[in-house]
Design an enzyme around this catalytic site. Sequence first.
Site, PDB file in Angstrom:
ATOM      1  N   ILE A 245       0.888  -1.164   0.000  1.00 41.12           N
ATOM      2  CA  ILE A 245       0.000   0.000   0.000  1.00 41.12           C
ATOM      3  C   ILE A 245       0.924   1.210   0.000  1.00 41.12           C
ATOM      4  O   ILE A 245       1.563   1.508   1.006  1.00 41.12           O
ATOM      5  CB  ILE A 245      -0.926   0.020   1.224  1.00 41.12           C
ATOM      6  CG1 ILE A 245      -1.867  -1.192   1.198  1.00 41.12           C
ATOM      7  CG2 ILE A 245      -1.748   1.309   1.247  1.00 41.12           C
ATOM      8  CD1 ILE A 245      -2.797  -1.266   2.387  1.00 41.12           C
ATOM      9  N   PRO A 246       1.040   1.913  -1.125  1.00 40.63           N
ATOM     10  CA  PRO A 246       2.138   2.870  -1.315  1.00 40.63           C
ATOM     11  C   PRO A 246       1.927   4.221  -0.649  1.00 40.63           C
ATOM     12  O   PRO A 246       1.832   5.264  -1.312  1.00 40.63           O
ATOM     13  CB  PRO A 246       2.214   2.997  -2.838  1.00 40.63           C
ATOM     14  CG  PRO A 246       0.796   2.786  -3.298  1.00 40.63           C
ATOM     15  CD  PRO A 246       0.224   1.759  -2.351  1.00 40.63           C
ATOM     16  N   CYS A 247       1.895   4.237   0.685  1.00 40.24           N
ATOM     17  CA  CYS A 247       1.764   5.508   1.392  1.00 40.24           C
ATOM     18  C   CYS A 247       3.005   6.381   1.185  1.00 40.24           C
ATOM     19  O   CYS A 247       2.958   7.590   1.413  1.00 40.24           O
ATOM     20  CB  CYS A 247       1.514   5.276   2.873  1.00 40.24           C
ATOM     21  SG  CYS A 247       2.773   4.321   3.726  1.00 40.24           S
ATOM     22  N   HIS A 248       4.104   5.779   0.711  1.00 38.62           N
ATOM     23  CA  HIS A 248       5.317   6.553   0.428  1.00 38.62           C
ATOM     24  C   HIS A 248       5.122   7.499  -0.756  1.00 38.62           C
ATOM     25  O   HIS A 248       5.931   8.403  -0.957  1.00 38.62           O
ATOM     26  CB  HIS A 248       6.494   5.614   0.155  1.00 38.62           C
ATOM     27  CG  HIS A 248       6.235   4.645  -0.952  1.00 38.62           C
ATOM     28  ND1 HIS A 248       5.662   3.403  -0.749  1.00 38.62           N
ATOM     29  CD2 HIS A 248       6.467   4.720  -2.290  1.00 38.62           C
ATOM     30  CE1 HIS A 248       5.552   2.770  -1.895  1.00 38.62           C
ATOM     31  NE2 HIS A 248       6.033   3.544  -2.858  1.00 38.62           N
TER      32      HIS A 248
END
Length: 283
Positions: A245-248
């Site tokens: 989950i690409p919260c970056h």
Amino acid sequence: MNGQQQLNYTRIAEAIDYIKNNFKEQPNLDEVAEQVHLSPFHFQRLFSEWAGTTPKKFLQYTSIEHAKKLLKDQQATLFDTALETGLSGTGRLHDLFVNIEGMTPAEYKNGGKNLLINYSFAESPFGNLIVASTPKGVCYMAFDDDEEKALNDLKAKFPNAVFQKKKDLLQQNGLFIFQNDWSKLNEIKLHLKGTDFQLKVWDTLLKIPMGQLSTYGNIAEQIGNPNASRAVGTAIGSNPVAFLIPCHRVIQASGNIGGYMWGNTRKTAIIGWESAKTDILEM
């Protein structure tokens, strides 16, 4: 991760920190190499092997100007941007997922009671991590070099679950995302513990194309609640599955990189690594 790999990661992390803190001066290869006590030749080779691109290009990818450029480009829709850059296939991480399945209210309330959770430890380009799964999907992934602490953090998320150290197919499919050959990816399923609002935010993060960035305000607008930027930030900060989950890919509207649960240096490294992968996909 063996001793030499850990040393290499530490050196690259130090170099990234230096680039991040001094990007306005546009440090050259010699200057950055000197900071990590390597010859320019050795540093260039090591950095290129680790990050998939040269230090000079990495500086361009991770500078604030690059972040602002990506945000400006998002005046078009994220989907259209993805298509225009040739990322309509495996370059869009969202396409690799079947669904996010939320845990039942009982599972959520009871801290994972009656859940059997497999967990294992793995290496990645950004350090060691722990990954865990239920029979329905990956439920947790976090960067941590301390295996005992990593396991304790996992158990704190599901205090009433039953745990066994075992790597299963669900975990393996998730870990394939770090490989260069994405043809090995099958299906990545996620089984997450979160509120309806959190699940909605996390699902929206999956729609940010690889190599692109978004803002907290942009995510709030996409979920239909433009005044919920702060709540969105809290939900992003509660993301239980690092990288998948690409919260970056979410930064501040000013263009600043912003915070990251697993460290700002790691966040900067991931953004640059994905930018490099995007370049490869566009070739």
